[in-house]
Scaffold this motif. Structure first.
Motif, PDB file in Angstrom:
ATOM      1  N   UNK A   1     -30.670  54.505  23.799  1.00 18.01           N
ATOM      2  CA  UNK A   1     -30.091  53.653  24.837  1.00 18.01           C
ATOM      3  C   UNK A   1     -29.457  52.431  24.171  1.00 18.01           C
ATOM      4  N   UNK A   2     -28.163  52.182  24.468  1.00 17.43           N
ATOM      5  CA  UNK A   2     -27.461  51.054  23.887  1.00 17.43           C
ATOM      6  C   UNK A   2     -27.961  49.731  24.489  1.00 17.43           C
ATOM      7  N   UNK A   3     -27.632  48.619  23.820  1.00 17.40           N
ATOM      8  CA  UNK A   3     -28.178  47.320  24.210  1.00 17.40           C
ATOM      9  C   UNK A   3     -27.775  46.921  25.621  1.00 17.40           C
ATOM     10  N   UNK A   4     -26.523  47.227  26.024  1.00 18.51           N
ATOM     11  CA  UNK A   4     -26.101  46.859  27.373  1.00 18.51           C
ATOM     12  C   UNK A   4     -26.846  47.668  28.422  1.00 18.51           C
ATOM     13  N   UNK A   5     -27.167  48.925  28.111  1.00 17.33           N
ATOM     14  CA  UNK A   5     -27.925  49.763  29.043  1.00 17.33           C
ATOM     15  C   UNK A   5     -29.368  49.271  29.157  1.00 17.33           C
ATOM     16  N   UNK A   6     -29.954  48.885  28.012  1.00 16.48           N
ATOM     17  CA  UNK A   6     -31.325  48.368  28.034  1.00 16.48           C
ATOM     18  C   UNK A   6     -31.397  47.058  28.815  1.00 16.48           C
ATOM     19  N   UNK A   7     -30.393  46.203  28.620  1.00 17.56           N
ATOM     20  CA  UNK A   7     -30.361  44.926  29.336  1.00 17.56           C
ATOM     21  C   UNK A   7     -30.256  45.154  30.843  1.00 17.56           C
ATOM     22  N   UNK A   8     -29.396  46.078  31.240  1.00 19.48           N
ATOM     23  CA  UNK A   8     -29.225  46.357  32.675  1.00 19.48           C
ATOM     24  C   UNK A   8     -30.501  46.960  33.265  1.00 19.48           C
ATOM     25  N   UNK A   9     -31.126  47.859  32.530  1.00 18.65           N
ATOM     26  CA  UNK A   9     -32.359  48.487  32.996  1.00 18.65           C
ATOM     27  C   UNK A   9     -33.458  47.456  33.227  1.00 18.65           C
ATOM     28  N   UNK A  10     -33.574  46.501  32.299  1.00 18.92           N
ATOM     29  CA  UNK A  10     -34.655  45.514  32.358  1.00 18.92           C
ATOM     30  C   UNK A  10     -34.305  44.291  33.204  1.00 18.92           C
ATOM     31  N   UNK A  24     -37.259  38.403  15.776  1.00 17.67           N
ATOM     32  CA  UNK A  24     -38.208  39.441  15.373  1.00 17.67           C
ATOM     33  C   UNK A  24     -39.160  39.865  16.460  1.00 17.67           C
ATOM     34  N   UNK A  25     -38.870  39.515  17.707  1.00 17.65           N
ATOM     35  CA  UNK A  25     -39.752  39.874  18.814  1.00 17.65           C
ATOM     36  C   UNK A  25     -39.519  41.307  19.276  1.00 17.65           C
ATOM     37  N   UNK A  26     -38.276  41.715  19.336  1.00 19.62           N
ATOM     38  CA  UNK A  26     -37.933  43.068  19.771  1.00 19.62           C
ATOM     39  C   UNK A  26     -36.653  43.492  19.073  1.00 19.62           C
ATOM     40  N   UNK A  27     -36.756  44.466  18.210  1.00 21.50           N
ATOM     41  CA  UNK A  27     -35.588  44.924  17.458  1.00 21.50           C
ATOM     42  C   UNK A  27     -35.285  46.376  17.786  1.00 21.50           C
ATOM     43  N   UNK A  28     -34.008  46.692  17.992  1.00 21.68           N
ATOM     44  CA  UNK A  28     -33.633  48.087  18.221  1.00 21.68           C
ATOM     45  C   UNK A  28     -33.758  48.877  16.929  1.00 21.68           C
ATOM     46  N   UNK A  29     -33.656  50.181  17.033  1.00 22.88           N
ATOM     47  CA  UNK A  29     -33.737  51.028  15.842  1.00 22.88           C
ATOM     48  C   UNK A  29     -32.382  51.678  15.603  1.00 22.88           C
ATOM     49  N   UNK A  30     -32.090  51.934  14.352  1.00 22.16           N
ATOM     50  CA  UNK A  30     -30.817  52.556  14.010  1.00 22.16           C
ATOM     51  C   UNK A  30     -30.911  54.058  14.225  1.00 22.16           C
ATOM     52  N   UNK A  31     -30.043  54.587  15.046  1.00 27.56           N
ATOM     53  CA  UNK A  31     -30.044  56.010  15.341  1.00 27.56           C
ATOM     54  C   UNK A  31     -29.431  56.785  14.188  1.00 27.56           C
ATOM     55  N   UNK A  33     -28.295  59.704  14.471  1.00 21.13           N
ATOM     56  CA  UNK A  33     -27.238  60.557  15.000  1.00 21.13           C
ATOM     57  C   UNK A  33     -25.896  59.839  15.059  1.00 21.13           C
ATOM     58  N   UNK A  34     -25.888  58.620  15.568  1.00 19.54           N
ATOM     59  CA  UNK A  34     -24.604  57.936  15.744  1.00 19.54           C
ATOM     60  C   UNK A  34     -24.470  56.634  14.948  1.00 19.54           C
ATOM     61  N   UNK A  35     -25.556  56.233  14.290  1.00 18.53           N
ATOM     62  CA  UNK A  35     -25.503  55.018  13.496  1.00 18.53           C
ATOM     63  C   UNK A  35     -25.625  53.743  14.304  1.00 18.53           C
ATOM     64  N   UNK A  36     -25.664  53.851  15.638  1.00 17.46           N
ATOM     65  CA  UNK A  36     -25.794  52.680  16.489  1.00 17.46           C
ATOM     66  C   UNK A  36     -27.246  52.197  16.511  1.00 17.46           C
ATOM     67  N   UNK A  37     -27.416  50.953  16.911  1.00 18.09           N
ATOM     68  CA  UNK A  37     -28.764  50.406  17.061  1.00 18.09           C
ATOM     69  C   UNK A  37     -29.176  50.579  18.515  1.00 18.09           C
ATOM     70  N   UNK A  38     -30.139  51.469  18.730  1.00 14.65           N
ATOM     71  CA  UNK A  38     -30.519  51.867  20.073  1.00 14.65           C
ATOM     72  C   UNK A  38     -31.934  51.418  20.428  1.00 14.65           C
ATOM     73  N   UNK A  39     -32.213  51.454  21.726  1.00 17.75           N
ATOM     74  CA  UNK A  39     -33.544  51.157  22.247  1.00 17.75           C
ATOM     75  C   UNK A  39     -34.163  52.459  22.749  1.00 17.75           C
ATOM     76  N   UNK A  40     -35.253  52.865  22.104  1.00 19.19           N
ATOM     77  CA  UNK A  40     -35.957  54.072  22.514  1.00 19.19           C
ATOM     78  C   UNK A  40     -37.132  53.740  23.413  1.00 19.19           C
ATOM     79  N   UNK A  41     -37.981  54.715  23.633  1.00 19.80           N
ATOM     80  CA  UNK A  41     -39.134  54.527  24.527  1.00 19.80           C
ATOM     81  C   UNK A  41     -40.071  53.437  24.013  1.00 19.80           C
ATOM     82  N   UNK A  42     -40.330  53.418  22.703  1.00 23.37           N
ATOM     83  CA  UNK A  42     -41.245  52.424  22.131  1.00 23.37           C
ATOM     84  C   UNK A  42     -40.700  51.011  22.306  1.00 23.37           C
ATOM     85  N   UNK A  43     -39.390  50.840  22.111  1.00 24.38           N
ATOM     86  CA  UNK A  43     -38.772  49.513  22.242  1.00 24.38           C
ATOM     87  C   UNK A  43     -38.777  49.059  23.701  1.00 24.38           C
TER      88      UNK A  43
END
Length: 248
Positions: A1-10, A24-31, A33-43
């Motif tokens: 999930x991209x950062x704008x999608x995570x922001x809208x969801x939350x 350093x409170x919440x960092x996305x992970x580098x995918x 597959x696409x090299x983007x920094x995404x938010x997964x279930x753990x994030x």
């Protein structure tokens, strides 16, 4: 999930998530597959926990320390969240009832429905409990000093290492390995070293205290058993055997 999608969801801003990443409170992970920094279930789960603790009026700095603490009791967090939300719901229902009475023409001069004392007391109770549990010990202070400069990569490494060790404990428990076996006690030493290397000096005394907590507190037991049924009891028994053998 991209950062704008995570922001809208939350329901937060992209700028907020950027700030969480920066401190350093919440960092996305580098995918991969696409090299983007995404938010997964753990994030997203961590983001939910952050939002809950903000409801309890903890500052971001304290929230980070609490969520990064290996002794965090997430079940207790959910219990406290439930208590707070119930009290908010009850307060809102009273305000609605007062408004409906006014709409019916019943002139009720009342202000007690707006009282926030019970909600504030609930917040304070959990905040005091959390600070007493995690904030007042020398070990916590040492952990705070050590971890304040950990970057995203370091935190990921610490988290991955913890997951691996707990999985190994769970595997031993499932296989019926004896807690006083050399293999099991090597795991206890590994756990002690993990805590000492990453957070605070885990003495034998502290280690035994942790072993007691793992089975005495049902919430911690449930947490550890997520790695596999019987993990908490196996860890506790193994740690006690390990320290007892060292002090003979």
């Amino acid at each position: 999930m991209r950062i704008n999608e995570a922001a809208e969801l939350a329901g937060v801003t992209v700028r907020t998530l950027h700030h969480y990443d920066k401190i350093g409170l919440l960092s996305p992970v580098k995918s991969a597959e696409n090299g983007y920094r995404d938010y997964g279930e753990a994030e997203l789960l961590r983001l939910q926990q952050i939002m809950f603790l903000k409801e309890m009026d903890f500052p971001l700095e304290e929230i980070k320390k609490m969520l990064d603490n290996p002794g965090l009791d997430r079940n207790r967090m959910m219990e406290a969240q439930h208590d707070l939300l119930i009290k908010k719901k009850q307060r809102l229902e009273k305000i609605i009832a007062l408004l409906e009475a006014e709409m019916r023409g019943e002139n009720k001069m009342s202000f007690k429905e707006f009282d926030m004392k019970e909600i504030e007391a609930c917040r304070k109770k959990y905040a005091d409990e959390a600070r007493e549990k995690w904030g007042g010990t020398e070990a916590y202070k040492e952990s705070e000093e050590r971890t304040k400069n950990y970057d995203e990569g370091k935190w990921q490494k610490v988290s991955d290492e913890q997951g691996i060790i707990l999985s190994e404990f769970a595997a031993f428990a499932a296989e019926g390995v004896k807690p006083d076996s050399s293999e099991a006690m090597a795991m206890a030493a590994k756990w002690q070293n993990y805590i000492s290397d990453n957070f605070y000096e885990c003495t034998d005394e502290i280690l035994v205290g942790l072993a007691e907590m793992y089975i005495a507190d049902e919430r911690f037991k449930t947490n550890l058993d997520k790695a596999g049924k019987g993990t908490a009891e196996f860890m506790s028994a193994t740690i006690k055997s390990y320290v007892e053998k060292k002090t003979r």
